[in-house]
Write a protein that holds these residues in place. Structure first.
Motif, mmCIF file in Angstrom:
data_model
loop_
_atom_site.group_PDB
_atom_site.id
_atom_site.type_symbol
_atom_site.label_atom_id
_atom_site.label_comp_id
_atom_site.label_asym_id
_atom_site.label_seq_id
_atom_site.Cartn_x
_atom_site.Cartn_y
_atom_site.Cartn_z
ATOM 1 N N ASP A 180 0.861 -1.178 0.000
ATOM 2 C CA ASP A 180 0.000 0.000 0.000
ATOM 3 C C ASP A 180 0.899 1.230 0.000
ATOM 4 O OD1 ASP A 180 -2.427 -1.583 0.264
ATOM 5 O OD2 ASP A 180 -1.754 -1.967 2.305
ATOM 6 N N LEU A 181 1.313 1.625 -1.203
ATOM 7 C CA LEU A 181 2.372 2.632 -1.331
ATOM 8 C C LEU A 181 1.957 4.018 -0.865
ATOM 9 C CD1 LEU A 181 3.843 1.559 -4.789
ATOM 10 C CD2 LEU A 181 4.736 1.056 -2.509
ATOM 11 N N SER A 182 0.680 4.228 -0.618
ATOM 12 C CA SER A 182 0.247 5.541 -0.150
ATOM 13 C C SER A 182 0.566 5.764 1.328
ATOM 14 C CB SER A 182 -1.260 5.714 -0.362
ATOM 15 O OG SER A 182 -1.973 4.770 0.414
ATOM 16 N N TYR A 183 0.795 4.655 2.067
ATOM 17 C CA TYR A 183 1.108 4.823 3.493
ATOM 18 C C TYR A 183 2.139 3.819 4.025
ATOM 19 C CZ TYR A 183 -2.024 0.877 4.473
ATOM 20 O OH TYR A 183 -2.612 -0.365 4.513
ATOM 21 N N VAL A 184 2.601 2.881 3.218
ATOM 22 C CA VAL A 184 3.651 1.950 3.649
ATOM 23 C C VAL A 184 4.961 2.362 2.984
ATOM 24 C CG1 VAL A 184 4.424 -0.441 3.730
ATOM 25 C CG2 VAL A 184 1.986 0.081 3.920
ATOM 26 N N PRO A 185 5.901 2.941 3.733
ATOM 27 C CA PRO A 185 7.144 3.432 3.121
ATOM 28 C C PRO A 185 8.034 2.296 2.637
ATOM 29 C CG PRO A 185 7.225 3.679 5.513
ATOM 30 C CD PRO A 185 5.843 3.235 5.179
ATOM 31 N N ILE A 186 8.587 2.480 1.445
ATOM 32 C CA ILE A 186 9.533 1.511 0.901
ATOM 33 C C ILE A 186 10.822 1.580 1.712
ATOM 34 C CG2 ILE A 186 10.985 0.995 -1.118
ATOM 35 C CD1 ILE A 186 8.088 0.109 -1.398
ATOM 36 N N TYR A 187 11.424 0.430 1.903
ATOM 37 C CA TYR A 187 12.666 0.351 2.675
ATOM 38 C C TYR A 187 13.740 1.255 2.067
ATOM 39 C CZ TYR A 187 16.743 -1.651 4.964
ATOM 40 O OH TYR A 187 17.892 -1.827 5.684
ATOM 41 N N SER A 188 14.440 1.973 2.913
ATOM 42 C CA SER A 188 15.523 2.914 2.590
ATOM 43 C C SER A 188 15.017 4.243 2.046
ATOM 44 C CB SER A 188 16.556 2.317 1.622
ATOM 45 O OG SER A 188 16.086 2.305 0.292
ATOM 46 N N SER A 189 13.692 4.469 2.095
ATOM 47 C CA SER A 189 13.139 5.737 1.619
ATOM 48 C C SER A 189 13.228 6.835 2.672
ATOM 49 C CB SER A 189 11.668 5.550 1.225
ATOM 50 O OG SER A 189 10.875 5.266 2.371
ATOM 51 N N SER A 190 13.421 6.452 3.951
ATOM 52 C CA SER A 190 13.441 7.386 5.083
ATOM 53 C C SER A 190 12.109 8.104 5.262
ATOM 54 C CB SER A 190 14.575 8.415 4.938
ATOM 55 O OG SER A 190 15.827 7.778 4.933
ATOM 56 N N LEU A 191 11.041 7.515 4.731
ATOM 57 C CA LEU A 191 9.704 8.095 4.862
ATOM 58 C C LEU A 191 8.957 7.457 6.032
ATOM 59 C CD1 LEU A 191 8.714 8.074 1.083
ATOM 60 C CD2 LEU A 191 9.338 10.090 2.433
ATOM 61 N N THR A 192 7.929 8.140 6.499
ATOM 62 C CA THR A 192 7.046 7.576 7.510
ATOM 63 C C THR A 192 5.738 7.160 6.837
ATOM 64 O OG1 THR A 192 5.897 9.623 8.118
ATOM 65 C CG2 THR A 192 8.055 9.231 9.126
ATOM 66 N N ASP A 193 4.765 6.743 7.656
ATOM 67 C CA ASP A 193 3.472 6.343 7.083
ATOM 68 C C ASP A 193 2.577 7.538 6.782
ATOM 69 O OD1 ASP A 193 3.200 6.946 9.751
ATOM 70 O OD2 ASP A 193 1.727 5.386 10.168
#
Length: 523
Positions: A180-193
């Motif tokens: 669910d790319l709108s709220y599950v951050p891809i690994y190494s993206s340094s993003l949150t949900d």
């Protein structure tokens, strides 16, 4: 006497029942460091719960404290011939040094590391004595580490069902969890949900980048597969990942962002939990000296500790000197610079009882490298954290700690005494960090089953039902574009455009025919 005999008979009967139910389980680890320690723990848990466990281990570098552990399960140690082992050890050590010295997660360095692991794998699969011995054991199940790709090929060679233990957060490997790319951050993206529009754009693009990187890593075993599997029966590593009966993930939703899981995915973060014991008296005496100020625990992991630079030690030591708390620091004397005086409130230790210190009532802060096991232990005891990530998944782990307000992260490259001391004081003195850490502790401890019970219970379920096919959605076998209905969307788009084009053509013909009719009437 009669009662004693009855008790003995009952004990023998129960023992026989346990032995009848016991499964023969093979655990495999060709990796080192914390991977050794974790596979040791998994093996011991299964052995303690009545199974007959055999562990296949490669004797490599970076095995801190492992050989001192007493085990009740059987261990098969193997290693390369001396000259080859030295070459492999050297390659691994240089690669780890490069990872830590130049970048926390540099992809081409990881690829280089897996090239070495693939060479090691080729040797293992060519060891007829080991392979024949394992086949003769006729194991019921194989438990392996997801990062140890060679063990997937080993299980395939043996023709045995296997379950996978994933030592990192679930998004760090693609084994077809819902994306669910709108709220599950891809690994190494340094993003949150919590992503805004541009963050979602970044996450979407990084999904393809992540997939290509994983394929590149898996491709390093192509030569090994061609060498050891007959043409026509050569497996794809990506398919073997999906063949696992179960995935055990070393994480917990007290730490992880909430997201969808498949029925064959079980979170078991906290397997390293052990009963709390009193700390040594000399350590207790040191802590008592600082009264209500308490103490700070510093433990940066076995591998990272080996590569702490003189500059880093100097800056950290200077920062600790400004704290009113005592500091218990895991740092070997051999790694300490001779021209740096240890701060008066600092106690250096070659080894320390980390779990027991995290449970101590006077602990105020945990300074960690951000490894998954250390974070889980800190959450288990409600301790705020300051993270200094070195490499691998540590930076991504600290993104989650910061997002959940359990602690903060400090960049290794920019760590300076003054700002580091300010950060330490902030996390210690701001009670919100402690409050959130205790809330995470409550989440972590409120599970109806312990991590060990979940591990053993699900493995027993797989053994009793003959596998986990009933837990695997058919969607995991579908290509990404099919799973996300892109083929359907493309068909409907084509149908809509085709219909629109056809209607436009028909309308044009109708209008032209009407125009011709009007002209004829006027004439």
């Amino acid at each position: 006497m009669a009662g004693h005999r009855i008790g003995l008979l009952v004990s023998l009967f129960l023992l026989e029942v346990l032995l009848l139910d016991a499964a023969k389980i093979l655990t495999v680890s060709t990796l080192s460091g914390s991977h050794y320690i974790m596979m040791n723990r998994l093996s011991q848990i299964l052995q303690d719960h009545g199974h007959n466990v055999t562990s296949l281990l490669n004797e490599m570098v970076f095995t801190p404290e492992f050989k001192e552990e007493k085990t009740s399960y059987r261990v098969i140690n193997w290693r390369l011939p001396e000259d080859q082992q030295k070459e492999i050890d050297k390659r691994i050590q240089l690669t780890v040094e490069e990872l830590i010295a130049y970048d926390r997660f540099k992809h081409h360095t990881i690829v280089k590391l897996y090239e070495t692991f693939a060479d090691l794998c080729s040797h293992l699969l060519s060891r007829k004595d080991i392979m024949d011995s394992l086949r003769n054991e006729n194991f019921d199940l194989v438990l392996l580490n997801s990062l140890d790709l060679c063990s997937l090929l080993l299980a395939e060679k043996l023709g045995k069902q296997f379950v996978v233990f994933h030592p990192m957060q679930s998004t760090s490997m693609d084994f077809r969890l819902p994306r669910d790319l709108s709220y599950v951050p891809i690994y190494s993206s340094s993003l949150t949900d919590q992503m805004d529009f541009w963050a979602r754009v970044k996450n979407f693009l990084m999904f393809f980048d992540f997939s290509m990187k994983q394929r590149e890593i898996l491709s390093k075993y192509d030569g090994t597969i061609q060498e050891h599997f007959a043409e026509g029966s050569q497996p794809l590593l990506s398919d073997l990942l999906l063949k696992a009966e179960l995935w055990f993930v070393n994480s917990d939703f007290a730490f992880e962002f909430a997201h969808s899981l498949l029925p064959n995915t079980v979170y078991v973060g906290g397997l390293m939990d052990k009963p709390i014991r009193p700390i040594p008296q000399d350590l207790e005496d040191f802590i008592i000296k600082f009264r209500d100020s308490g103490f700070v625990l510093v433990a940066l992991g076995s591998i990272a500790t080996m590569y702490q630079t003189k500059e880093l030690i100097k800056e950290m030591n200077s920062a600790f000197a400004h704290l009113p708390q005592g500091v218990v620091w895991a740092c070997k004397d051999t790694h300490w610079p001779k021209d740096v005086s240890v701060a008066p409130n600092v106690k250096l230790m070659d080894w320390l009882p980390q779990t027991d210190l995290l449970a101590h009532p006077r602990i105020r802060l945990f300074v960690t490298h951000g490894g998954m096991n250390s974070i889980t232990e800190a959450i288990q005891h409600g301790v705020p954290m300051v993270g200094i990530p070195f490499y691998g998944d540590q930076a991504e782990n600290m993104v989650r700690i910061e997002a959940k307000k359990i602690g903060v992260s400090v960049q290794l490259e920019t760590l300076k005494a003054e700002t580091f001391a300010h950060t330490l004081k902030e996390v210690i003195e701001d009670k919100r960090y402690k409050s959130v850490a205790m809330a995470a502790r409550a989440i972590r401890r409120s599970h109806p089953l312990t991590p060990s019970q979940r591990l053993v219970g699900w493995i027993d379920h797989i053994l009793q039902t003959g596998g986990g096919a009933h837990l695997k959605p058919h969607g995991v076998q579908q290509p990404w574009h099919v799973q996300n209905l892109l083929d359907v969307l493309l068909f409907l788009l084509g149908l809509t455009l085709g219909t629109w084009w056809l209607l436009k053509k028909m309308l044009g013909l109708l209008l032209r025919s009407l125009g011709v009719t009007r002209k004829e009437k006027k004439a």
